[in-house]
Design an enzyme around this catalytic site. Structure first.
Site, PDB file in Angstrom:
ATOM      1  N   LYS A 106       0.834  -1.203   0.000  1.00 34.41           N
ATOM      2  CA  LYS A 106       0.000   0.000   0.000  1.00 34.41           C
ATOM      3  C   LYS A 106       0.874   1.260   0.000  1.00 34.41           C
ATOM      4  O   LYS A 106       0.590   2.224  -0.725  1.00 34.41           O
ATOM      5  CB  LYS A 106      -0.934  -0.012   1.226  1.00 34.41           C
ATOM      6  CG  LYS A 106      -2.050  -1.042   1.071  1.00 34.41           C
ATOM      7  CD  LYS A 106      -2.807  -1.343   2.351  1.00 34.41           C
ATOM      8  CE  LYS A 106      -3.771  -2.496   2.123  1.00 34.41           C
ATOM      9  NZ  LYS A 106      -4.437  -2.979   3.335  1.00 34.41           N
ATOM     10  N   GLN A 143      -4.356  -1.406   9.590  1.00 36.13           N
ATOM     11  CA  GLN A 143      -4.312  -2.757   9.023  1.00 36.13           C
ATOM     12  C   GLN A 143      -4.908  -3.767  10.006  1.00 36.13           C
ATOM     13  O   GLN A 143      -4.551  -3.806  11.167  1.00 36.13           O
ATOM     14  CB  GLN A 143      -2.846  -3.120   8.696  1.00 36.13           C
ATOM     15  CG  GLN A 143      -2.674  -4.431   7.968  1.00 36.13           C
ATOM     16  CD  GLN A 143      -3.324  -4.446   6.579  1.00 36.13           C
ATOM     17  OE1 GLN A 143      -3.188  -3.503   5.818  1.00 36.13           O
ATOM     18  NE2 GLN A 143      -4.048  -5.510   6.275  1.00 36.13           N
ATOM     19  N   ASP A 192     -10.861   3.101   3.714  1.00 38.78           N
ATOM     20  CA  ASP A 192     -11.129   1.658   3.614  1.00 38.78           C
ATOM     21  C   ASP A 192     -12.634   1.403   3.458  1.00 38.78           C
ATOM     22  O   ASP A 192     -13.050   0.321   3.073  1.00 38.78           O
ATOM     23  CB  ASP A 192     -10.652   0.960   4.909  1.00 38.78           C
ATOM     24  CG  ASP A 192      -9.454   0.058   4.654  1.00 38.78           C
ATOM     25  OD1 ASP A 192      -9.211  -0.284   3.480  1.00 38.78           O
ATOM     26  OD2 ASP A 192      -8.778  -0.305   5.640  1.00 38.78           O
TER      27      ASP A 192
END
Ligand code: NAP
Length: 281
Positions: free
Chosen positions: A53, A97, A120
């Site tokens: 990412k 995460q 997200d």
């Protein structure tokens, strides 16, 4: 019949080139889109995802901040860090995460991220916006799947889509996005009695379970589009999906590979969400 491959790497390259162009345009106006990625603990899979990412941010010209913490980080300290990033004007997206260590409540973490930075798309607000058909951050993996369907010019209107899996991050938002495009949607899960009877009716199948060979050739209608979200390891330790790729590609019309399918698209849509967050300013 051999299915046409939907190449997530190639599509990602194309979409990320567009992101890079839009990032340059924003930079010319004095705004550099910024993503903060927080990793707590040493999970090896998470380390790889996080690295990818951050690299994607660099490749598209975005600013990125990677914060790594020991697994012993307290929930309070993590939430305080998120609140500080919420106030940071150089950061337009915040990603924590998953999975988190057991002592940290993931829901509390997600809900602490400012909704304007929830790239997200995991928060209750983002989920609600998707359900209501309002603009908002879309969960990156199903969003990537929709882009893959779009890339083959697939018209979902009147088609039957079967989603296998009903997680809040993949299966449920996937079903809503397919519904929004006028597909008739069936959602299957561990309690589904006859999965094969469902998948055999499907024009589009999205497998998002996390178990190898959940979908085999005998479960697929000839010509169906098969999107494989699963990420598993085979007996040789190699990455594989939920779909028996070798068998299903002989029946399906289109299929995504693992690796090189949905995985890179998930990261690409994270870049898109972060860029759009900055563009909203
Ligand atoms: P999850 O939260 O564990 O959800 C799995 C879903 O599969 C659940 O809804 C479960 O049903 C259902 N299920 C389990 N066994 C089943 C069976 N035999 N038949 C039908 N349904 C079954 O997983 P997730 O987060 O959605 O992720 C799913 C997979 O996608 C994992 O392999 C994950 O690593 C992968 N993934 C990949 C990406 C990517 O970028 N490629 C992104 C996210 C996730 P119940 O609800 O009844 O338990």
């Amino acid at each position: 019949m051999t299915a046409q491959l939907i190449d997530g790497n190639a599509l990602s390259r194309q979409l990320r080139a567009d992101v890079a162009t839009r990032v340059s345009a924003l930079k010319a106006k004095g705004i550099t889109p910024g993503l903060a990625v927080i990793l707590v603990g040493e999970d090896p899979g998470s380390q790889v995802y996080v690295r990818n990412k951050v690299k994607a941010c660099e490749d598209t010209g975005m600013h990125s901040v990677l914060e790594k913490y020991e697994a012993s980080l307290s929930e309070g300290d993590l939430l305080a860090r998120i609140r500080a990033l919420n106030e940071d004007p150089t950061i337009h997206g915040i990603l924590v995460q998953m999975p988190l260590p057991k002592h940290i409540d993931p829901d509390r973490v997600i809900e602490t991220i400012a909704s304007s930075k929830d790239v997200d798309g995991y928060s209750v607000q983002s989920a609600g916006e998707l359900m209501a058909g309002l603009p908002g951050f879309k969960s990156c993996t199903p969003y990537g799947c929709m882009k893959m369907l779009e890339s083959i010019g697939y018209d979902l209107k009147g088609k039957h889509a079967v989603v296998i899996g009903r997680s809040n991050t993949v299966g449920k938002p996937m079903a809503l996005m397919l519904l929004q495009k006028n597909a008739t949607v069936t959602v299957c899960h561990s309690g589904t009695k006859d999965l094969k009877a469902m998948t055999l009716q499907a024009d589009v199948i999205v497998a998002a379970v996390g178990k190898r060979n959940v979908l085999t050739a005998d479960m697929v209608k000839p010509g169906a589009v098969v999107l494989d979200v699963g990420m598993n390891r085979n007996d040789e330790g190699k990455l594989c999906g939920d779909v028996d790729f070798a068998g299903v590609k002989e029946v399906a019309g289109h299929i995504t590979p693992v690796p090189g399918g949905v995985g890179p698209m998930t990261i690409t849509m994270l870049m898109v969400n972060t860029l759009e967050s900055a563009e909203r300013l």
